[in-house]
Scaffold this motif. Structure first.
Motif, PDB file in Angstrom:
ATOM      1  N   ARG A  97      39.081  55.793  49.303  1.00  0.00           N
ATOM      2  CA  ARG A  97      39.837  56.124  48.099  1.00  0.00           C
ATOM      3  C   ARG A  97      39.241  57.348  47.400  1.00  0.00           C
ATOM      4  O   ARG A  97      38.029  57.565  47.438  1.00  0.00           O
ATOM      5  N   ARG A  98      40.083  58.116  46.712  1.00  0.00           N
ATOM      6  CA  ARG A  98      39.646  59.331  46.026  1.00  0.00           C
ATOM      7  C   ARG A  98      39.311  59.084  44.559  1.00  0.00           C
ATOM      8  O   ARG A  98      38.560  59.849  43.954  1.00  0.00           O
ATOM      9  N   TYR A  99      39.904  58.060  43.948  1.00  0.00           N
ATOM     10  CA  TYR A  99      39.656  57.732  42.545  1.00  0.00           C
ATOM     11  C   TYR A  99      40.111  56.302  42.311  1.00  0.00           C
ATOM     12  O   TYR A  99      40.811  55.708  43.135  1.00  0.00           O
ATOM     13  N   GLY A 100      39.712  55.737  41.180  1.00  0.00           N
ATOM     14  CA  GLY A 100      40.179  54.416  40.790  1.00  0.00           C
ATOM     15  C   GLY A 100      40.832  54.486  39.424  1.00  0.00           C
ATOM     16  O   GLY A 100      40.755  55.497  38.726  1.00  0.00           O
ATOM     17  N   VAL A 101      41.465  53.392  39.019  1.00  0.00           N
ATOM     18  CA  VAL A 101      42.176  53.332  37.742  1.00  0.00           C
ATOM     19  C   VAL A 101      41.682  52.116  36.951  1.00  0.00           C
ATOM     20  O   VAL A 101      41.625  51.006  37.479  1.00  0.00           O
ATOM     21  N   VAL A 102      41.338  52.335  35.699  1.00  0.00           N
ATOM     22  CA  VAL A 102      40.876  51.253  34.829  1.00  0.00           C
ATOM     23  C   VAL A 102      42.078  50.477  34.298  1.00  0.00           C
ATOM     24  O   VAL A 102      42.986  51.060  33.699  1.00  0.00           O
ATOM     25  N   ALA A 103      42.074  49.175  34.505  1.00  0.00           N
ATOM     26  CA  ALA A 103      43.141  48.318  33.971  1.00  0.00           C
ATOM     27  C   ALA A 103      42.552  46.968  33.587  1.00  0.00           C
ATOM     28  O   ALA A 103      41.486  46.583  34.067  1.00  0.00           O
ATOM     29  N   GLY A 104      43.268  46.270  32.721  1.00  0.00           N
ATOM     30  CA  GLY A 104      42.810  44.964  32.255  1.00  0.00           C
ATOM     31  C   GLY A 104      42.083  44.999  30.927  1.00  0.00           C
ATOM     32  O   GLY A 104      41.641  43.959  30.429  1.00  0.00           O
ATOM     33  N   VAL A 105      41.954  46.180  30.320  1.00  0.00           N
ATOM     34  CA  VAL A 105      41.201  46.292  29.069  1.00  0.00           C
ATOM     35  C   VAL A 105      41.831  45.418  27.985  1.00  0.00           C
ATOM     36  O   VAL A 105      41.141  44.640  27.314  1.00  0.00           O
ATOM     37  N   TYR A 145      38.612  42.823  35.027  1.00  0.00           N
ATOM     38  CA  TYR A 145      38.553  44.233  35.407  1.00  0.00           C
ATOM     39  C   TYR A 145      38.660  44.421  36.916  1.00  0.00           C
ATOM     40  O   TYR A 145      39.340  45.344  37.384  1.00  0.00           O
ATOM     41  N   ASN A 146      37.986  43.577  37.693  1.00  0.00           N
ATOM     42  CA  ASN A 146      38.023  43.738  39.147  1.00  0.00           C
ATOM     43  C   ASN A 146      39.430  43.558  39.696  1.00  0.00           C
ATOM     44  O   ASN A 146      39.877  44.327  40.562  1.00  0.00           O
ATOM     45  N   HIS A 147      40.144  42.565  39.210  1.00  0.00           N
ATOM     46  CA  HIS A 147      41.499  42.327  39.708  1.00  0.00           C
ATOM     47  C   HIS A 147      42.464  43.401  39.234  1.00  0.00           C
ATOM     48  O   HIS A 147      43.143  44.061  40.029  1.00  0.00           O
ATOM     49  N   ASP A 148      42.534  43.590  37.926  1.00  0.00           N
ATOM     50  CA  ASP A 148      43.559  44.481  37.384  1.00  0.00           C
ATOM     51  C   ASP A 148      43.351  45.930  37.810  1.00  0.00           C
ATOM     52  O   ASP A 148      44.319  46.653  38.085  1.00  0.00           O
ATOM     53  N   SER A 149      42.100  46.358  37.894  1.00  0.00           N
ATOM     54  CA  SER A 149      41.838  47.737  38.309  1.00  0.00           C
ATOM     55  C   SER A 149      42.155  47.941  39.787  1.00  0.00           C
ATOM     56  O   SER A 149      42.591  49.024  40.187  1.00  0.00           O
ATOM     57  N   ALA A 150      41.965  46.912  40.613  1.00  0.00           N
ATOM     58  CA  ALA A 150      42.333  47.015  42.025  1.00  0.00           C
ATOM     59  C   ALA A 150      43.841  47.205  42.170  1.00  0.00           C
ATOM     60  O   ALA A 150      44.307  48.028  42.969  1.00  0.00           O
ATOM     61  N   ILE A 151      44.614  46.445  41.389  1.00  0.00           N
ATOM     62  CA  ILE A 151      46.064  46.570  41.458  1.00  0.00           C
ATOM     63  C   ILE A 151      46.505  47.930  40.929  1.00  0.00           C
ATOM     64  O   ILE A 151      47.338  48.616  41.542  1.00  0.00           O
ATOM     65  N   ALA A 152      45.957  48.344  39.797  1.00  0.00           N
ATOM     66  CA  ALA A 152      46.343  49.628  39.210  1.00  0.00           C
ATOM     67  C   ALA A 152      45.964  50.794  40.117  1.00  0.00           C
ATOM     68  O   ALA A 152      46.701  51.786  40.214  1.00  0.00           O
TER      69      ALA A 152
END
Length: 427
Positions: A43-51, A128-135
């Motif tokens: 992967r080139r980048y990740g996305v923060v989600a679940g905050v 954070y681990n779940h939601d960021s993986a989906i995002a």
């Protein structure tokens, strides 16, 4: 009353509190950090989600009578008494929802006492681990789709509550809508849906099914045309709804070939504005492969809600600083092979060039890195003195993601496996 989230945790977090209380170290000032050591492979980048979900869960993290009763044989009486009065009273800083991240980005910084902060480890990591993986998967899909909308429809392929969180995370990363009604009710995610193959099979003929759907839902509905024979179904669909038919959906076969044939057929029947929606186990690679096909939208299920091969983000939650006997905070770090951490309280900014293109993730250890004039600070206050201050509308996170992704170098759009799109620099 909101149900307590205090048992969404691991046994050892409470036994650590018990031992620290007995040792007199539970109230030592401490800094914990939630961060990724690496991105999922390729992967080139990740996305923060679940905050937002994490902040809601933190407010409900209370050890009420029912929870304490469940812990009678887990910890001693002194610890139960401490838990009964627990209210997180510290500060939390974090990357706001929708932001992109790189290896060692300090996504969450928790400043409090050791006991106050350590009990939040599992709660924060699981969200954070779940939601960021989906995002992160959703961002790749919407990037590959370009201006064509993506619809989240994976509820039947995951845990019922994970489905709601996945719909929310996908919306943050650019999905236009979801099939999940709980996500609509809880978070305001737009929902959509028409019919499945069972609806067609219920009726004596495909024509009867189409007429029933159009009569109830209107000519702008989407008719599923691959239950029997696609070409016959497309002809029937236009006969029933007229050239103003909203869309047809393809859910099987060679979607590129079928979409091309269906587009030609629709145009020949005068249904030039009728859209073609495709589904059938799509991922970012399948979406990218259809870039030149006459497709107007994508429905994505299984691959999205499982993170498209990476169902977790691999975040960890580590103690990076703690007060000594003199009360002064000192850096601490785990040094084990392949699982090390970098001690010290972190600060972060996105270094950008004069054109606004991201060049590096700059992480200051112990003090903020210097902004050279084109940079953007990444950590924002989420909790101050135990009170949530960082809650925001979901659309704000969605807009932020579009902005953060747009400032990445063009290599971020590549579907091929590669290294992080920008380096992480520690100062």
């Amino acid at each position: 009353m909101t149900r307590s989230t205090a048992l969404l945790t691991d046994h050892y977090e409470l036994t650590m509190v018990q031992a620290a209380l007995a040792a007199g170290t539970a109230d030592r000032r401490a800094v914990f950090e939630l961060f990724p050591r690496r991105l999922p492979e390729g992967r080139r980048y990740g996305v923060v989600a679940g905050v937002g979900r994490a902040l809601d869960a933190l407010e409900a993290f209370r050890f009420d009578a029912e929870v304490l009763a469940a812990l009678q044989d887990v910890v001693d009486d002194a610890t139960l008494e401490w838990l009964a009065g627990y209210r997180f009273s510290g500060d939390i800083w974090g990357y706001p929802e929708g932001e992109v991240y790189l290896p060692y980005s300090p996504l969450v910084v928790v400043e409090s006492t050791f006991a106050d902060a350590v009990v939040l480890e599992t709660l924060l990591l699981s969200i954070y681990n779940h939601d960021s993986a989906i995002a992160s998967a959703a961002s790749r899909m919407t990037c590959a789709a370009g201006d064509r909308p993506c619809i989240e429809m994976g509820s039947r392929r995951t845990h019922e509550q994970a489905a709601v969180a996945a719909a929310r995370a996908a919306y943050v990363a650019g999905f236009a809508a979801s099939s999940n009604l709980a996500a609509r009710q809880r978070y305001g995610v737009p929902s959509t849906g028409t019919s499945a193959h069972s609806f067609t099979l219920l009726h004596d003929t495909e024509e009867h099914a189409f007429r029933a759907q159009v009569h109830s839902l209107g000519r702008d509905t989407t008719l599923l045309v691959d239950t029997y024979h696609v070409r016959d179904a497309v002809r029937l669909a236009v006969e029933v709804a007229g050239p103003g038919l909203g869309a047809v959906r393809l859910d099987s076969g060679d979607l590129v070939v079928l979409a091309t044939e269906v587009r030609e057929q629709l145009d020949s029947l005068g249904a030039t504005d009728t859209k073609i929606i495709v589904t059938s186990d799509l991922d970012e690679f399948a979406i990218a492969a259809m870039a030149a096909a006459p497709v107007d939208g994508y429905g994505v299920g299984t691959q999205l809600v499982t993170g498209s091969g990476h169902p977790t983000s691999g975040f960890v939650y580590k103690l990076v600083a703690r007060a000594g006997a003199d009360g002064v905070l000192a850096p601490v770090a785990k040094k084990s092979k392949d699982k090390g951490s970098i001690g010290g309280r972190k600060y972060a900014l996105r270094r950008r060039n004069a054109a606004g293109v991201a060049e590096a993730e700059v992480v200051g250890v112990g003090r903020p890195p210097l902004d050279d004039g084109d940079d953007r600070a990444l950590l924002v206050p989420l909790v101050r003195d135990g009170e949530v201050v960082g809650r925001e509308p979901l659309d704000a996170a969605r807009e932020r993601h579009a902005m953060a992704r747009a400032e990445l170098p063009v290599a971020a759009k590549a579907m091929s496996r590669g290294e992080p799109v920008i380096p992480t620099i520690h100062l």
